[in-house]
Design an enzyme around this catalytic site. Structure first.
Site, PDB file in Angstrom:
ATOM      1  N   LYS A  84       0.850  -1.189   0.000  1.00  0.00           N
ATOM      2  CA  LYS A  84       0.000   0.000   0.000  1.00  0.00           C
ATOM      3  C   LYS A  84       0.879   1.230   0.000  1.00  0.00           C
ATOM      4  CE  LYS A  84      -4.468   0.946   0.331  1.00  0.00           C
ATOM      5  NZ  LYS A  84      -5.592   0.210  -0.243  1.00  0.00           N
ATOM      6  N   GLY A 185     -20.567   6.332   2.775  1.00  0.00           N
ATOM      7  CA  GLY A 185     -19.547   6.717   1.789  1.00  0.00           C
ATOM      8  C   GLY A 185     -20.096   6.579   0.388  1.00  0.00           C
ATOM      9  N   GLY A 187     -18.599   7.392  -2.458  1.00  0.00           N
ATOM     10  CA  GLY A 187     -17.497   7.580  -3.394  1.00  0.00           C
ATOM     11  C   GLY A 187     -17.604   6.602  -4.555  1.00  0.00           C
ATOM     12  N   LYS A 188     -16.455   6.210  -5.073  1.00  0.00           N
ATOM     13  CA  LYS A 188     -16.442   5.364  -6.279  1.00  0.00           C
ATOM     14  C   LYS A 188     -17.120   4.019  -6.020  1.00  0.00           C
ATOM     15  CE  LYS A 188     -11.910   5.656  -6.696  1.00  0.00           C
ATOM     16  NZ  LYS A 188     -11.229   6.657  -5.867  1.00  0.00           N
ATOM     17  N   VAL A 189     -16.772   3.384  -4.897  1.00  0.00           N
ATOM     18  CA  VAL A 189     -17.346   2.062  -4.599  1.00  0.00           C
ATOM     19  C   VAL A 189     -18.771   2.203  -4.071  1.00  0.00           C
ATOM     20  CG1 VAL A 189     -17.127  -0.024  -3.198  1.00  0.00           C
ATOM     21  CG2 VAL A 189     -15.081   1.068  -4.121  1.00  0.00           C
ATOM     22  N   GLY A 190     -18.967   3.099  -3.108  1.00  0.00           N
ATOM     23  CA  GLY A 190     -20.281   3.242  -2.475  1.00  0.00           C
ATOM     24  C   GLY A 190     -21.359   3.621  -3.468  1.00  0.00           C
TER      25      GLY A 190
END
Ligand code: NAD
Length: 379
Positions: A84, A185, A187-190
């Site tokens: 990471k 969230g 965002g992109k995933v949520g």
């Protein structure tokens, strides 16, 4: 101020191989890269751009996230390890300069392929393209550059499959129709997950510190908006954490009012004890690093010539994998997170490369024998 981290002691205790601090004042870059394990192959993991109050918070984040990536790759059956990178920045959602991305890319390049970068919180495909100007050791670059683009839709697809497995285990039926799901969230995933759930006929409520993201989903998908402060304690069937980590902690544990926790965020539990505490409260926790492996499965496909169909097919198998984790937890009499950790660590020990670490120049070990295409080690 964050709690001080004794870095090398943490590394020894958790088995990290390498932590690299990177700074380039001329381009305002401060970053930390952690390689947790290359026992199964080169470490793969996202670059997180985030505003950390204190450097110790960033260091702890990269140490914990890189270890979770090793577990994730292992349970997903990949010949990859876990790594990471975190980049400390004032505004993670502001466009990065090409100079900063090149400086970060050079630091990644110096690791010789031991760490393969990808997108994480705050990152965009454009960031991956910027890094790719100086190193081949990056995934999730634009499709026009031979990459697979943003992995988040595939991650969300995997979370959705995992949620079906949890519904099956919890309620004896994988359907999410008429279930009430809170997505923390947007965002992109949520946001991609919220769309899939609404498509299923679930009732979806979304919370995000960025109001504009929630408003967009309310307008385009028909979700309900809920305040950020209520997301974790909102009564619901499923809580889907899709923001940052440590959502389940000593303060929140007794306030959670859902039957299932299944979301895309990494490191949802502040500690392993939270796994036991959730089980004791009768809340079914689908282990995050099993649930959100779609992104890593997607970008791993990129290494040997990207096929969206193959990526989706392997991600769909997360449903069965989550089911196996729940079954193992029942058989071993442990909480699901602990069962998933045991499965991951047993494979890392059983299938470790000779010497326990991947050596640069041995690409065959991490592509299942398929030829490398986009990434050329000699580049
Ligand atoms: P993102 O940056 O696109 O979205 C994160 C969202 O969370 C943002 O909209 C942000 O405003 C919001 N947020 C931050 N703090 C919040 C809070 N306290 N309450 C509510 N909302 C908050 O990131 P993403 O790529 O969607 O990743 C989300 C999570 O999923 C992260 O934990 C990430 O590590 C994990 N993950 C992502 C992928 C992927 O493919 N992108 C893969 C695996 C795991």
């Amino acid at each position: 101020m964050g709690a001080a981290v004794d870095v090398s002691a943490w590394m020894s205790e958790h088995g990290h191989e390498q932590v690299v601090f990177v700074a380039d004042a001329a381009v305002a870059l401060r970053a930390v890269i952690a390689v947790h394990s290359t026992a199964l192959g080169p470490s793969l993991g996202g670059v997180r751009f985030w505003h950390y109050e204190h450097e110790d918070d960033a260091v702890l984040d990269v140490l914990r996230l890189s270890e979770a990536m090793s577990l994730k790759a292992s349970v997903a059956g990949l010949h990859q390890g876990g790594g990471k990178a975190v980049v400390l920045c004032d505004d993670p959602y502001r466009t990065r300069s090409p100079e900063l991305l090149r400086a970060l890319g050079r630091a990644i390049h110096e690791l010789g392929g031991r760490y393969l970068a990808a997108e994480d919180v705050g990152a965009t495909t454009a960031d991956m393209d910027g890094i790719a100007t100086v190193t081949p050791w990056v995934t999730g670059v634009s499709e026009s550059a031979g990459g697979s683009g943003d992995p988040s839709p595939v991650t969300a697809f995997g979370v959705h499959r995992a949620m079906r497995a949890a519904a099956q285990a919890g309620w004896g039926d994988p359907s999410l129709r008429d279930r009430h799901v809170v997505v923390q969230g947007a965002g992109k995933v949520g946001s991609a997950l919220a769309r899939l759930l609404v498509g299923d006929g679930a009732t979806v409520a979304v919370a995000d510190v960025d109001d504009a993201r929630v408003r967009e989903l309310v307008r385009t998908v028909g979700v309900d908006a809920i305040p950020v402060a209520d997301a974790v304690s909102e009564p619901c069937d499923v809580l889907a954490p899709c923001a940052l980590g440590s959502v389940v902690n000593a303060e929140t544990i007794d306030t959670i009012r859902c039957e299932i926790i299944c979301g895309g965020a990494n490191n949802q539990l502040a500690s392993e004890e939270m796994d036991d505490a959730l089980a004791a409260r009768g809340i079914l926790y689908a282990p995050d690093f099993v649930v959100n492996a779609g992104g890593i499965l997607n970008i791993a496909e990129e290494l040997t010539g990207y096929s969206r169909d193959r990526a989706l097919a392997s991600t769909a198998r997360i449903e069965a994998t989550v089911g196996r984790v729940f079954a193992a937890a029942r058989e071993w009499g442990v909480a699901p997170g602990r069962a998933a950790q045991r499965i991951a660590r047993e494979r890392m020990a059983a299938e470790a490369l000779p010497g326990g670490r991947w050596e640069p120049g041995d690409p065959a070990a991490w592509t299942d024998g398929r030829p490398l295409t986009r990434l050329r080690p000699e580049a």
